[in-house]
Design an enzyme around this catalytic site. Structure first.
Site, PDB file in Angstrom:
ATOM      1  N   CYS A 101      -9.699  22.169 -79.173  1.00  0.00           N
ATOM      2  CA  CYS A 101      -9.662  20.949 -78.357  1.00  0.00           C
ATOM      3  C   CYS A 101     -11.062  20.344 -78.311  1.00  0.00           C
ATOM      4  CB  CYS A 101      -9.147  21.253 -76.946  1.00  0.00           C
ATOM      5  SG  CYS A 101      -8.924  19.772 -75.921  1.00  0.00           S
ATOM      6  N   THR A 329       7.287  18.720 -56.826  1.00  0.00           N
ATOM      7  CA  THR A 329       7.831  17.862 -55.769  1.00  0.00           C
ATOM      8  C   THR A 329       7.446  16.392 -55.950  1.00  0.00           C
ATOM      9  OG1 THR A 329       5.903  18.337 -54.358  1.00  0.00           O
ATOM     10  CG2 THR A 329       7.860  19.729 -54.083  1.00  0.00           C
ATOM     11  N   GLU A 400       6.625   8.979 -66.146  1.00  0.00           N
ATOM     12  CA  GLU A 400       7.589  10.058 -66.302  1.00  0.00           C
ATOM     13  C   GLU A 400       7.199  10.961 -67.464  1.00  0.00           C
ATOM     14  OE1 GLU A 400       9.833  10.673 -64.211  1.00  0.00           O
ATOM     15  OE2 GLU A 400       9.803   8.838 -63.039  1.00  0.00           O
TER      16      GLU A 400
END
Length: 430
Positions: A101, A329, A400
């Site tokens: 990375c 949540t 999303e």
């Protein structure tokens, strides 16, 4: 939180860094909407670091989670702890290098130097102190095959001698390794690392296959081609809207200098790894008895891992627990069943099973292409490019898509911590 004045720490920082009337202007900014909450987080980053990193920009669509993530990352990298600051950033470099990375290796190389790290260490792992080099094996195992983590690895690091680690130091190091490994998954999943070094393929020439129950759903081995690395690393910076109209020269210079510093101290990730062919391998199928499945009923985060890590590394358990709860949540169009299927699927491919979960739900709720994406990002993120392995839900909003990558990151983080903390527990009771 109703306004910036309620955040006394931030108010003091603003007044120390910016003279009136700018400090008064910032103190009047209200944070009663999600957008303003993100603005506050970005301004805090600008005050403390002079820039907003690309990872925070990606997470900004979920400010509740971003706040929890930044709090944890700041704690393990900058707050009180047994490890000196240069050690922390070097461990982060070692962890990020296992997945090639470049983004995180470069970022932590620059931060390593800012906190007084020895530039010679950046020549490669062989130039680092022996104590840090001792972490190489557990770093490798946790990154690619965490089920191999054993009590013997812990014993080797804690044995008496000049280079031995204390238990508190080791726990902080393990948390750092797991944090950065999982963050690599997020970086590659979101396409932040634009100049990564191609990873050697698996022995059979393709990334590893799916979990045992994939075959039952008609999922065969799917090769993943390695995308061509871009020629230049992109360093994006976001300037908060509250600053734009004032065009602060100081801020521009700071951001420019920070960007130049990151590029100047860019280090080839391959310098910090040994055994580059060691990579993710398919966890042993249930009918084979090579590895014992990790059963959460025997050792769970809630009942075992949380209390141990919190006892040995004060408060980190609460911060990590908040991250796990926050990501599951978050307001989302994804159902609770779908989130749990993603979480449990990642744990399954890493050898962790839940006796009270019907794994048939994974095949019902996760499409084949989505499972391919999830496993690639979780298990071999450096072989993943968004152009090659895109998230297969075209209608999804960007937030999303980010949420899916956050779930992958946190599930992987918890899995690595469970293996490491179980090994530490076994050492302590041996």
């Amino acid at each position: 939180m109703s306004c910036l004045q309620n955040n006394s720490v931030f108010y003091v920082l603003i007044n120390q860094r910016f003279p009136p009337p700018l400090s008064l202007l910032f103190a009047q900014v209200m944070v009663n909407t999600e957008k303003e909450r993100v603005s506050l987080l970005f301004m805090k980053a600008l005050v403390s670091r002079g820039s907003v990193d690309a990872v925070s920009q990606q997470m900004a669509s979920h400010p509740q989670y971003l706040e929890s993530f930044l709090r944890t990352q700041h704690y393990i990298l900058h707050m009180d702890g047994p490890l000196p600051l240069p050690y922390r950033h070097y461990i982060a470099i070692m962890a990020a290098a296992r997945h090639h990375c470049s983004y995180l290796v470069s970022l932590h190389s620059a931060q390593f130097l800012r906190v007084g790290g020895d530039p010679l260490w950046l020549q490669g792992l062989e130039a680092a102190p022996p104590r840090l080099r001792l972490l190489d094996h557990i770093n490798k195992v946790l990154a690619h095959q965490p089920w191999l983590t054993a009590c013997s690895h812990i014993q080797t690091l804690l044995k008496t001698g000049e280079q031995c680690w204390s238990l508190a130091e080791l726990v902080q190091a393990v948390v750092l390794l797991a944090h950065c490994h999982s963050l690599c998954s997020f970086v590659f999943g979101c396409g932040t690392d634009t100049d990564s070094v191609p990873l050697p393929k698996s022995p059979n020439g393709t990334p590893p296959t799916f979990c045992p129950f994939d075959a039952a759903n008609g999922n065969a081995n799917v090769p993943l081609s390695l995308a061509t690395p871009s020629e230049h690393m992109t360093r994006r910076r976001v300037t908060n809207q509250a600053f734009i109209s004032y065009k602060l020269k100081h801020q521009r210079l700071t951001e420019h200098n920070a960007e130049e510093e990151e590029m100047m101290y860019f280090a080839d990730p391959s310098r910090f790894i040994t055994d580059p062919d060691f990579c993710y391998q398919e966890f042993a199928r249930r009918e084979e008895d090579h590895f014992q499945v990790f059963r959460v009923q025997d050792y769970s985060w809630e009942d075992h891992g949380f209390s141990l890590v919190n006892r040995l590394y004060s408060d980190i358990g609460h911060l990590l627990d908040d991250r796990f709860r926050s990501v599951t949540t978050l307001p989302s169009s994804h159902s609770a069943d779908l989130k749990r299927a993603i979480w449990n699927y990642i744990h399954c491919v890493l050898g962790i099973r839940y006796d009270d979960y019907d794994y048939g739900e994974v095949n019902q709720l996760l499409e084949r292409d989505l499972k391919l994406y999830i496993k690639a990002v979780a298990c071999f993120p450096d072989a993943t490019k968004t152009s090659v392995c895109p998230l297969p839900w075209a209608p999804l909003k960007p937030s999303e898509r980010i949420h899916v990558n956050l779930l992958i990151m946190e599930a992987r983080l918890q899995a690595e911590l469970l293996y490491a903390l179980r090994a530490i527990t076994q050492y302590m009771i041996a």
